[in-house]
Design a protein around this motif. Structure first.
Motif, PDB file in Angstrom:
ATOM      1  N   PRO A   9       0.842  -1.193   0.000  1.00 58.12           N
ATOM      2  CA  PRO A   9       0.000   0.000   0.000  1.00 58.12           C
ATOM      3  C   PRO A   9       0.881   1.249   0.000  1.00 58.12           C
ATOM      4  O   PRO A   9       2.062   1.193   0.358  1.00 58.12           O
ATOM      5  CB  PRO A   9      -0.789  -0.125   1.312  1.00 58.12           C
ATOM      6  N   SER A  10       0.300   2.368  -0.360  1.00 63.09           N
ATOM      7  CA  SER A  10       1.084   3.606  -0.470  1.00 63.09           C
ATOM      8  C   SER A  10       1.768   3.991   0.840  1.00 63.09           C
ATOM      9  O   SER A  10       2.857   4.560   0.824  1.00 63.09           O
ATOM     10  CB  SER A  10       0.208   4.747  -0.973  1.00 63.09           C
ATOM     11  N   ILE A  11       1.174   3.663   1.965  1.00 71.16           N
ATOM     12  CA  ILE A  11       1.767   4.029   3.254  1.00 71.16           C
ATOM     13  C   ILE A  11       3.083   3.289   3.520  1.00 71.16           C
ATOM     14  O   ILE A  11       3.941   3.771   4.243  1.00 71.16           O
ATOM     15  CB  ILE A  11       0.751   3.815   4.407  1.00 71.16           C
ATOM     16  N   GLN A  13       5.141   2.128   0.922  1.00 72.69           N
ATOM     17  CA  GLN A  13       6.043   2.273  -0.217  1.00 72.69           C
ATOM     18  C   GLN A  13       7.318   3.058   0.094  1.00 72.69           C
ATOM     19  O   GLN A  13       8.396   2.676  -0.373  1.00 72.69           O
ATOM     20  CB  GLN A  13       5.296   2.865  -1.407  1.00 72.69           C
ATOM     21  N   PRO A  14       7.269   4.122   0.906  1.00 67.18           N
ATOM     22  CA  PRO A  14       8.519   4.822   1.228  1.00 67.18           C
ATOM     23  C   PRO A  14       9.542   3.928   1.943  1.00 67.18           C
ATOM     24  O   PRO A  14      10.743   4.176   1.861  1.00 67.18           O
ATOM     25  CB  PRO A  14       8.068   5.967   2.145  1.00 67.18           C
ATOM     26  N   GLY A  18      10.167   3.522  -2.357  1.00 70.38           N
ATOM     27  CA  GLY A  18       9.135   4.104  -3.197  1.00 70.38           C
ATOM     28  C   GLY A  18       8.459   3.123  -4.135  1.00 70.38           C
ATOM     29  O   GLY A  18       7.598   3.512  -4.927  1.00 70.38           O
ATOM     30  N   GLN A  19       8.810   1.862  -4.051  1.00 73.58           N
ATOM     31  CA  GLN A  19       8.243   0.853  -4.945  1.00 73.58           C
ATOM     32  C   GLN A  19       6.863   0.402  -4.469  1.00 73.58           C
ATOM     33  O   GLN A  19       6.641   0.222  -3.277  1.00 73.58           O
ATOM     34  CB  GLN A  19       9.161  -0.364  -5.021  1.00 73.58           C
ATOM     35  N   SER A  20       5.965   0.184  -5.414  1.00 70.10           N
ATOM     36  CA  SER A  20       4.632  -0.305  -5.071  1.00 70.10           C
ATOM     37  C   SER A  20       4.542  -1.813  -5.187  1.00 70.10           C
ATOM     38  O   SER A  20       3.683  -2.441  -4.568  1.00 70.10           O
ATOM     39  CB  SER A  20       3.566   0.338  -5.966  1.00 70.10           C
TER      40      SER A  20
END
Length: 95
Positions: A9-11, A13-14, A18-20
């Motif tokens: 999930p986007s939360i 990814q950092p 930064g990969q999804s």
């Protein structure tokens, strides 16, 4: 040899540069625990967010293999075959 895809999930990814989607090679079935261990080598901060100090999944982390939540299957012993997709969802609370 096929890959196993891990969708974040986007939360989270950092914590994975930064990969999804992360991929890991697999020449056969592996367990979810093994998969998380293999990701931990590259992304230790992500690993700490997913599992506690005993190695258990944190309660707010849900992992799905082919749409089935692993806690309802065999937990970290749930097998994942090459070519399958693993989706990680982290619950977000607020108020």
């Amino acid at each position: 040899m096929a890959d196993i895809s891990v969708v974040l999930p986007s939360i989270l990814q950092p914590l994975a540069g930064g990969q999804s989607i992360l991929t890991t090679p697999a020449d056969g079935a592996v367990t979810v625990g093994f998969l998380l261990d293999s990701l931990a080598g590259d992304y230790p901060v992500l690993a700490r967010r997913l599992r506690d100090e005993t190695g258990a999944l944190r309660r707010y982390v849900n992992i799905y293999v082919n749409g089935d939540e692993v806690r309802r299957l065999r937990g970290l012993e749930t097998e994942v075959a090459a070519g399958q997709e693993v989706v990680i969802i982290q619950s977000v609370a607020g108020g």
